[in-house]
Design a protein around this motif. Structure first.
Motif, PDB file in Angstrom:
ATOM      1  N   TYR A   1       2.873  14.184  -6.314  1.00  0.00           N
ATOM      2  CA  TYR A   1       2.231  15.412  -5.846  1.00  0.00           C
ATOM      3  C   TYR A   1       3.273  16.348  -5.276  1.00  0.00           C
ATOM      4  O   TYR A   1       3.311  17.530  -5.573  1.00  0.00           O
ATOM      5  CB  TYR A   1       1.196  15.077  -4.775  1.00  0.00           C
ATOM      6  CG  TYR A   1       0.562  16.300  -4.175  1.00  0.00           C
ATOM      7  CD1 TYR A   1      -0.559  16.873  -4.771  1.00  0.00           C
ATOM      8  CD2 TYR A   1       1.095  16.902  -3.047  1.00  0.00           C
ATOM      9  CE1 TYR A   1      -1.134  17.991  -4.250  1.00  0.00           C
ATOM     10  CE2 TYR A   1       0.528  18.038  -2.517  1.00  0.00           C
ATOM     11  CZ  TYR A   1      -0.596  18.570  -3.119  1.00  0.00           C
ATOM     12  OH  TYR A   1      -1.153  19.698  -2.595  1.00  0.00           O
TER      13      TYR A   1
ATOM     14  N   THR B   1       0.837  -1.202   0.000  1.00  0.00           N
ATOM     15  CA  THR B   1       0.000   0.000   0.000  1.00  0.00           C
ATOM     16  C   THR B   1       0.866   1.244   0.000  1.00  0.00           C
ATOM     17  O   THR B   1       0.579   2.196  -0.693  1.00  0.00           O
ATOM     18  CB  THR B   1      -0.948   0.056   1.204  1.00  0.00           C
ATOM     19  OG1 THR B   1      -0.194  -0.047   2.391  1.00  0.00           O
ATOM     20  CG2 THR B   1      -1.987  -1.007   1.146  1.00  0.00           C
TER      21      THR B   1
ATOM     22  N   TYR C   1      -0.109  12.323  10.710  1.00  0.00           N
ATOM     23  CA  TYR C   1       1.027  11.539  10.252  1.00  0.00           C
ATOM     24  C   TYR C   1       1.702  12.266   9.096  1.00  0.00           C
ATOM     25  O   TYR C   1       1.100  13.107   8.446  1.00  0.00           O
ATOM     26  CB  TYR C   1       0.575  10.179   9.735  1.00  0.00           C
ATOM     27  CG  TYR C   1       0.032   9.260  10.796  1.00  0.00           C
ATOM     28  CD1 TYR C   1       0.862   8.379  11.461  1.00  0.00           C
ATOM     29  CD2 TYR C   1      -1.313   9.281  11.116  1.00  0.00           C
ATOM     30  CE1 TYR C   1       0.368   7.531  12.420  1.00  0.00           C
ATOM     31  CE2 TYR C   1      -1.815   8.437  12.084  1.00  0.00           C
ATOM     32  CZ  TYR C   1      -0.975   7.560  12.735  1.00  0.00           C
ATOM     33  OH  TYR C   1      -1.469   6.731  13.680  1.00  0.00           O
TER      34      TYR C   1
ATOM     35  N   THR D   1      -1.942  18.411   9.286  1.00  0.00           N
ATOM     36  CA  THR D   1      -1.945  19.045  10.609  1.00  0.00           C
ATOM     37  C   THR D   1      -3.377  19.235  11.084  1.00  0.00           C
ATOM     38  O   THR D   1      -3.601  19.722  12.169  1.00  0.00           O
ATOM     39  CB  THR D   1      -1.288  20.440  10.562  1.00  0.00           C
ATOM     40  OG1 THR D   1      -1.876  21.182   9.506  1.00  0.00           O
ATOM     41  CG2 THR D   1       0.191  20.336  10.364  1.00  0.00           C
ATOM     42  N   ASN D   2      -4.340  18.823  10.253  1.00  0.00           N
ATOM     43  CA  ASN D   2      -5.726  19.157  10.587  1.00  0.00           C
ATOM     44  C   ASN D   2      -6.511  17.996  11.180  1.00  0.00           C
ATOM     45  O   ASN D   2      -7.681  18.115  11.460  1.00  0.00           O
ATOM     46  CB  ASN D   2      -6.455  19.696   9.354  1.00  0.00           C
ATOM     47  CG  ASN D   2      -6.346  18.743   8.193  1.00  0.00           C
ATOM     48  OD1 ASN D   2      -5.852  17.625   8.347  1.00  0.00           O
ATOM     49  ND2 ASN D   2      -6.799  19.165   7.039  1.00  0.00           N
ATOM     50  N   ARG D   3      -5.876  16.845  11.367  1.00  0.00           N
ATOM     51  CA  ARG D   3      -6.560  15.714  11.983  1.00  0.00           C
ATOM     52  C   ARG D   3      -6.302  15.741  13.478  1.00  0.00           C
ATOM     53  O   ARG D   3      -5.483  16.500  13.962  1.00  0.00           O
ATOM     54  CB  ARG D   3      -6.024  14.386  11.429  1.00  0.00           C
ATOM     55  CG  ARG D   3      -5.951  14.346   9.941  1.00  0.00           C
ATOM     56  CD  ARG D   3      -7.346  14.107   9.349  1.00  0.00           C
ATOM     57  NE  ARG D   3      -7.353  14.472   7.932  1.00  0.00           N
ATOM     58  CZ  ARG D   3      -6.872  13.694   6.990  1.00  0.00           C
ATOM     59  NH1 ARG D   3      -6.362  12.534   7.292  1.00  0.00           N
ATOM     60  NH2 ARG D   3      -6.901  14.083   5.747  1.00  0.00           N
TER      61      ARG D   3
ATOM     62  N   TRP E   1       6.552   6.086   7.600  1.00  0.00           N
ATOM     63  CA  TRP E   1       5.459   6.872   8.154  1.00  0.00           C
ATOM     64  C   TRP E   1       5.894   7.454   9.480  1.00  0.00           C
ATOM     65  O   TRP E   1       6.413   6.742  10.337  1.00  0.00           O
ATOM     66  CB  TRP E   1       4.225   6.016   8.396  1.00  0.00           C
ATOM     67  CG  TRP E   1       3.311   5.910   7.232  1.00  0.00           C
ATOM     68  CD1 TRP E   1       3.058   4.785   6.529  1.00  0.00           C
ATOM     69  CD2 TRP E   1       2.506   6.943   6.647  1.00  0.00           C
ATOM     70  NE1 TRP E   1       2.146   5.058   5.524  1.00  0.00           N
ATOM     71  CE2 TRP E   1       1.809   6.367   5.584  1.00  0.00           C
ATOM     72  CE3 TRP E   1       2.330   8.305   6.926  1.00  0.00           C
ATOM     73  CZ2 TRP E   1       0.925   7.092   4.797  1.00  0.00           C
ATOM     74  CZ3 TRP E   1       1.461   9.026   6.130  1.00  0.00           C
ATOM     75  CH2 TRP E   1       0.776   8.426   5.090  1.00  0.00           C
TER      76      TRP E   1
ATOM     77  N   VAL F   1       2.213   8.162  -5.441  1.00  0.00           N
ATOM     78  CA  VAL F   1       1.295   9.285  -5.704  1.00  0.00           C
ATOM     79  C   VAL F   1       1.724  10.510  -4.911  1.00  0.00           C
ATOM     80  O   VAL F   1       1.811  11.610  -5.439  1.00  0.00           O
ATOM     81  CB  VAL F   1      -0.156   8.889  -5.360  1.00  0.00           C
ATOM     82  CG1 VAL F   1      -1.062  10.111  -5.449  1.00  0.00           C
ATOM     83  CG2 VAL F   1      -0.629   7.810  -6.293  1.00  0.00           C
TER      84      VAL F   1
ATOM     85  N   ASN G   1       3.106  22.740   9.654  1.00  0.00           N
ATOM     86  CA  ASN G   1       2.386  22.795   8.386  1.00  0.00           C
ATOM     87  C   ASN G   1       3.311  23.093   7.216  1.00  0.00           C
ATOM     88  O   ASN G   1       2.916  22.973   6.071  1.00  0.00           O
ATOM     89  CB  ASN G   1       1.273  23.835   8.475  1.00  0.00           C
ATOM     90  CG  ASN G   1       0.152  23.523   7.536  1.00  0.00           C
ATOM     91  OD1 ASN G   1      -0.103  22.371   7.227  1.00  0.00           O
ATOM     92  ND2 ASN G   1      -0.496  24.560   7.044  1.00  0.00           N
TER      93      ASN G   1
ATOM     94  N   ILE H   1       2.154   2.195  -3.393  1.00  0.00           N
ATOM     95  CA  ILE H   1       1.228   2.945  -4.253  1.00  0.00           C
ATOM     96  C   ILE H   1       1.081   4.372  -3.761  1.00  0.00           C
ATOM     97  O   ILE H   1       1.332   5.332  -4.480  1.00  0.00           O
ATOM     98  CB  ILE H   1      -0.161   2.280  -4.295  1.00  0.00           C
ATOM     99  CG1 ILE H   1      -0.049   0.843  -4.770  1.00  0.00           C
ATOM    100  CG2 ILE H   1      -1.101   3.071  -5.198  1.00  0.00           C
ATOM    101  CD1 ILE H   1      -1.318   0.062  -4.610  1.00  0.00           C
ATOM    102  N   SER H   2       0.689   4.504  -2.492  1.00  0.00           N
ATOM    103  CA  SER H   2       0.414   5.848  -2.006  1.00  0.00           C
ATOM    104  C   SER H   2       1.693   6.672  -1.968  1.00  0.00           C
ATOM    105  O   SER H   2       1.676   7.877  -2.170  1.00  0.00           O
ATOM    106  CB  SER H   2      -0.253   5.808  -0.634  1.00  0.00           C
ATOM    107  OG  SER H   2       0.546   5.108   0.276  1.00  0.00           O
TER     108      SER H   2
END
Lengths: 276, 171
Positions: free
Chosen positions: A54, A43, A122, A116-118, A158, A50, A250, A46-47
């Motif tokens: 980005y 996983t 992570y 930073t918004n959760r 991570w 991406v 951020n 893949i991520s």
């Protein structure tokens, strides 16, 4: 048997719903134990790709600021060069290997996804097992605290940011070495909470909080933040305070992973003590 | 029929990319962001078998989880929302089933119908998502604020796209 079958057929919608919910919740609650699992590897492949794409686009937008930060960092490092220091006593520069063994090493890496918004934040960095990163290593940006590695795959890791429910930083006051702990209670990502401040301590706004070096994750003296406001609790043993984090969570670009060279020795020592 | 299926497949991938690449990077009020991907579940045709509804919600949620490192979190919330969808459809409409059209749309069913349908489901999703994420009641009202903020912005985006494709949807 047939009745049972009919019963399931009739209510399959609810059973399927419950099944999928249970599977999701198992994923969710076991997540931290998933470290290094095979599933995790593909996983994140893949991520990771991406996020990498980005990031390589978004990076152009921040070039100016990145340059500025690197310039600043350069200036700081120049100030530490031997040439920049007045040599009062030359003896200080004799390196004896048995005395001055380096305790920490640092791996430079780039943040390729970040939140930073959760409530639990992570980030992902572009280095992994291949580069020698392991779970539980600390992450810093310059001389400021960032987080901790929770899981690694071949090329990516991570990071659990300080902005996480489970994080409790062992820290201390710069001015008098008094131990406290720092947490984040959600909301504004620039404001954290300092707990376990002894009652007798005189704390004022602006006092610096640094890492204590007790945790085997961060070296001593990494900047955490400055005290914003002290809250006195009459009926408890400790005071608390709010803290302004010095890290710009951020706007993280490049960070360093901390490798504790003596980690194994420290954990072995602890383990041998527990066996007694 | 094939047109309907392919439209939904395209929408599935488009919404994932839109969510992951753009919306996940937007901070509203400092600590929440809209979750437009539930729009996919909202727009599935009425004739979708209920098991497929749940499975699609699960896949959708897991795909979002994959990119935000929260395995199971979005999946759990989205499956819950999909579970409630048939009941909500029945609860909000006085319109007989044969006049509902192919898929939920503002044009055919009206603003009020669509708004109440979307609001209930988005709120269910956001409630599950945010309270599961913190999993404690200590920050109850702060989380409630996040739920509402996020729901308002998600609904805003959904209504906006409904309006944008107003003329295109056919009965």
């Amino acid at each position: 048997m047939r009745n049972l079958y009919l019963f399931f057929r009739k209510h399959y919608f609810i059973f399927l719903f419950l099944l999928l919910e249970v599977v999701s919740l198992i994923f969710f609650f076991r997540h931290n134990k998933f470290q290094n699992a095979v599933m995790y590897d593909w996983t994140s492949a893949i991520s990771g790709r991406v996020n990498n794409t980005y990031n390589s686009i978004a990076e152009y937008l921040y070039l100016r600021r990145t340059n500025f930060i690197l310039g600043e960092e350069n200036a700081k490092l120049h100030a530490r060069m031997p040439q920049a220091i007045y040599l009062a006593d030359t003896q200080i520069y004799i390196r004896n290997d048995t005395i001055m063994q380096s305790e920490y090493r640092f791996i430079n890496a780039k943040v390729i996804s970040n939140t930073t918004n959760r409530r639990n934040n992570y980030m992902m960095i572009n280095k992994g097992i291949m580069h020698g990163i392991e779970p539980h290593m600390g992450i810093i940006a310059g001389d400021k605290i960032v987080g901790q590695v929770v899981s690694v795959s071949r090329h990516f890791s991570w990071i659990m940011s300080v902005l996480h429910k489970e994080v409790k930083i062992s820290a201390k006051f710069l001015k008098n070495n008094q131990l406290v702990s720092v947490e984040w209670h959600g909301g504004d990502y620039q404001i954290g909470v300092v707990k376990e401040i002894p009652k007798h301590l005189i704390v004022s706004a602006g006092d610096s909080i640094i890492t204590s070096g007790n945790s085997e994750i961060f070296p001593e003296g990494i900047l955490v933040g400055t005290i914003k406001q002290v809250k006195e609790h009459q009926d408890e043993n400790f005071n608390t305070a709010t803290i302004c984090f010095l890290t710009d969570f951020n706007g993280l670009g490049y960070i360093e992973v901390v490798l504790d060279m003596f980690k194994e020795e420290k954990t072995n020592l602890k383990a041998s003590f527990q066996e007694l | 029929m094939t047109n309907l299926v392919s439209r939904n497949i395209v929408r599935f991938f488009f919404l994932i990319l839109f969510q992951v690449l753009i919306l996940n990077h937007i901070n509203l009020g400092g600590y929440t962001n809209p979750y437009i991907y539930v729009y996919f579940i909202l727009l599935l045709p009425f004739a979708t078998p209920r098991w497929l509804l749940l499975i699609l919600a699960f896949i959708m949620g897991l795909s979002i989880d994959l990119f935000s490192n929260t395995p199971g979190l979005n999946a759990a919330a989205t499956v819950l929302m999909a579970f409630f969808r048939p009941f909500v459809i029945r609860a909000v409409s006085n319109i007989p089933e044969e006049e509902l059209g192919i898929q939920p749309s503002m044009r055919i069913l009206g603003f009020k119908w669509f708004l109440s349908y979307a609001t209930i489901l988005v709120l269910i999703h956001n409630f599950a998502l945010f309270y599961l994420e913190i999993f404690r009641f200590a920050e109850f009202f702060q989380t409630l604020l996040r739920v509402i903020l996020s729901a308002v912005f998600t609904l805003g985006l959904i209504l906006l796209s409904e309006l944008m494709f107003y003329g295109r949807s056919k009965k």
